[in-house]
Write a protein that holds these residues in place. Sequence first.
Motif, PDB file in Angstrom:
ATOM      1  N   ASP A 148      41.914  40.451  47.692  1.00  0.00           N
ATOM      2  CA  ASP A 148      40.984  41.538  47.996  1.00  0.00           C
ATOM      3  C   ASP A 148      39.654  41.234  47.313  1.00  0.00           C
ATOM      4  OD1 ASP A 148      39.577  43.841  48.424  1.00  0.00           O
ATOM      5  OD2 ASP A 148      40.883  45.126  47.227  1.00  0.00           O
ATOM      6  N   PRO A 149      38.632  40.815  48.064  1.00  0.00           N
ATOM      7  CA  PRO A 149      37.345  40.463  47.443  1.00  0.00           C
ATOM      8  C   PRO A 149      36.750  41.595  46.608  1.00  0.00           C
ATOM      9  CG  PRO A 149      37.407  39.713  49.719  1.00  0.00           C
ATOM     10  CD  PRO A 149      38.627  40.572  49.515  1.00  0.00           C
ATOM     11  N   ALA A 150      37.059  42.842  46.934  1.00  0.00           N
ATOM     12  CA  ALA A 150      36.518  43.960  46.158  1.00  0.00           C
ATOM     13  C   ALA A 150      36.993  43.913  44.708  1.00  0.00           C
ATOM     14  CB  ALA A 150      36.906  45.281  46.800  1.00  0.00           C
ATOM     15  N   ALA A 151      38.153  43.301  44.476  1.00  0.00           N
ATOM     16  CA  ALA A 151      38.699  43.234  43.120  1.00  0.00           C
ATOM     17  C   ALA A 151      37.932  42.248  42.249  1.00  0.00           C
ATOM     18  CB  ALA A 151      40.166  42.838  43.166  1.00  0.00           C
ATOM     19  N   ASP A 153      34.587  41.892  42.211  1.00  0.00           N
ATOM     20  CA  ASP A 153      33.194  42.303  42.074  1.00  0.00           C
ATOM     21  C   ASP A 153      32.725  42.184  40.623  1.00  0.00           C
ATOM     22  OD1 ASP A 153      30.720  43.337  42.865  1.00  0.00           O
ATOM     23  OD2 ASP A 153      31.311  45.376  42.359  1.00  0.00           O
ATOM     24  N   ARG A 157      37.081  42.315  35.263  1.00  0.00           N
ATOM     25  CA  ARG A 157      37.646  43.650  35.457  1.00  0.00           C
ATOM     26  C   ARG A 157      38.498  44.007  34.247  1.00  0.00           C
ATOM     27  NH1 ARG A 157      40.833  42.975  39.899  1.00  0.00           N
ATOM     28  NH2 ARG A 157      42.856  43.532  39.081  1.00  0.00           N
ATOM     29  N   ASP A 235      44.708  44.686  58.091  1.00  0.00           N
ATOM     30  CA  ASP A 235      44.747  45.566  56.924  1.00  0.00           C
ATOM     31  C   ASP A 235      45.925  45.267  55.996  1.00  0.00           C
ATOM     32  OD1 ASP A 235      42.483  46.974  57.818  1.00  0.00           O
ATOM     33  OD2 ASP A 235      43.717  48.258  59.100  1.00  0.00           O
ATOM     34  N   THR A 237      48.069  43.884  53.062  1.00  0.00           N
ATOM     35  CA  THR A 237      47.740  43.465  51.695  1.00  0.00           C
ATOM     36  C   THR A 237      48.645  42.349  51.186  1.00  0.00           C
ATOM     37  OG1 THR A 237      49.165  45.192  50.785  1.00  0.00           O
ATOM     38  CG2 THR A 237      46.835  45.746  51.127  1.00  0.00           C
TER      39      THR A 237
END
Length: 247
Positions: A148-151, A153, A157, A235, A237
């Motif tokens: 998940d590229p959003a993870a 960012d 994290r 979609d 995962t």
Amino acid sequence: MATTRKFGDPELFGEVWADDYDDRTTLDPTPAVDFLAGLAGGGRVLELAVGTGRVALPLAARGIKVEGVEGSARMAARLREKPGGDGVPVTVGDMADVPVDGPFTLVYLVYNTLFNLLEAGRQQACFDNVARVLDEDAAFVIEAYVPDPAAFDGGQRVKALSVTEDSATIEVFRFDLAAQRFHSQKITFDADGIHMRPHAERYCWPTELDLMADRAGLRLERRVADWSGRPFGPDSTGHVSVYRRDR
């Protein structure tokens, strides 16, 4: 727990996690075992990164001839301590090398463990060596998450995993986007001090795995979203991918 091993060492994960791995991993193996049993045929089956036998032991209990490769001698010892553990031969070594002789009717990797190989070349070597030990009509099965590229960012994290009256556990990630790799530490603070559990992965998208398979002379036969067989889609995962020899 102190460790002198480095990221990428095949024994690192087991050295850190072996003592309480089963307590912390509560995933039901039954869906995976059902899926894999349907592909096993009557021949030998090999689990790479077999761990403490979460999947291998119930699969062997169905009368299937299961063997394992495990990077950690401590993990392999935990497997042998369990009921039926002496019936699952385990070779301690680097799963990328697949240090056993075939042929096998099924080789499989579960729970993202291919990503524990931290270099693209080692992941490719795993595909190449699996192809070497596969029987003519055998299958190679991989379970993995879809990144998940959003993870990623910001390239880092921090997650708060738990907070109690006398302890707190956080997980710290640092991402190398160019290498598709992360290093992490799960850190617990409590009355006994600070406890760290390191981990690292080189993550891959399904299309990259398909390319590795193609280079090894394998082709994607089917891909589903999970062990239950739900359809894989944009979609999803996670995925379970089945590869066979390209003919």
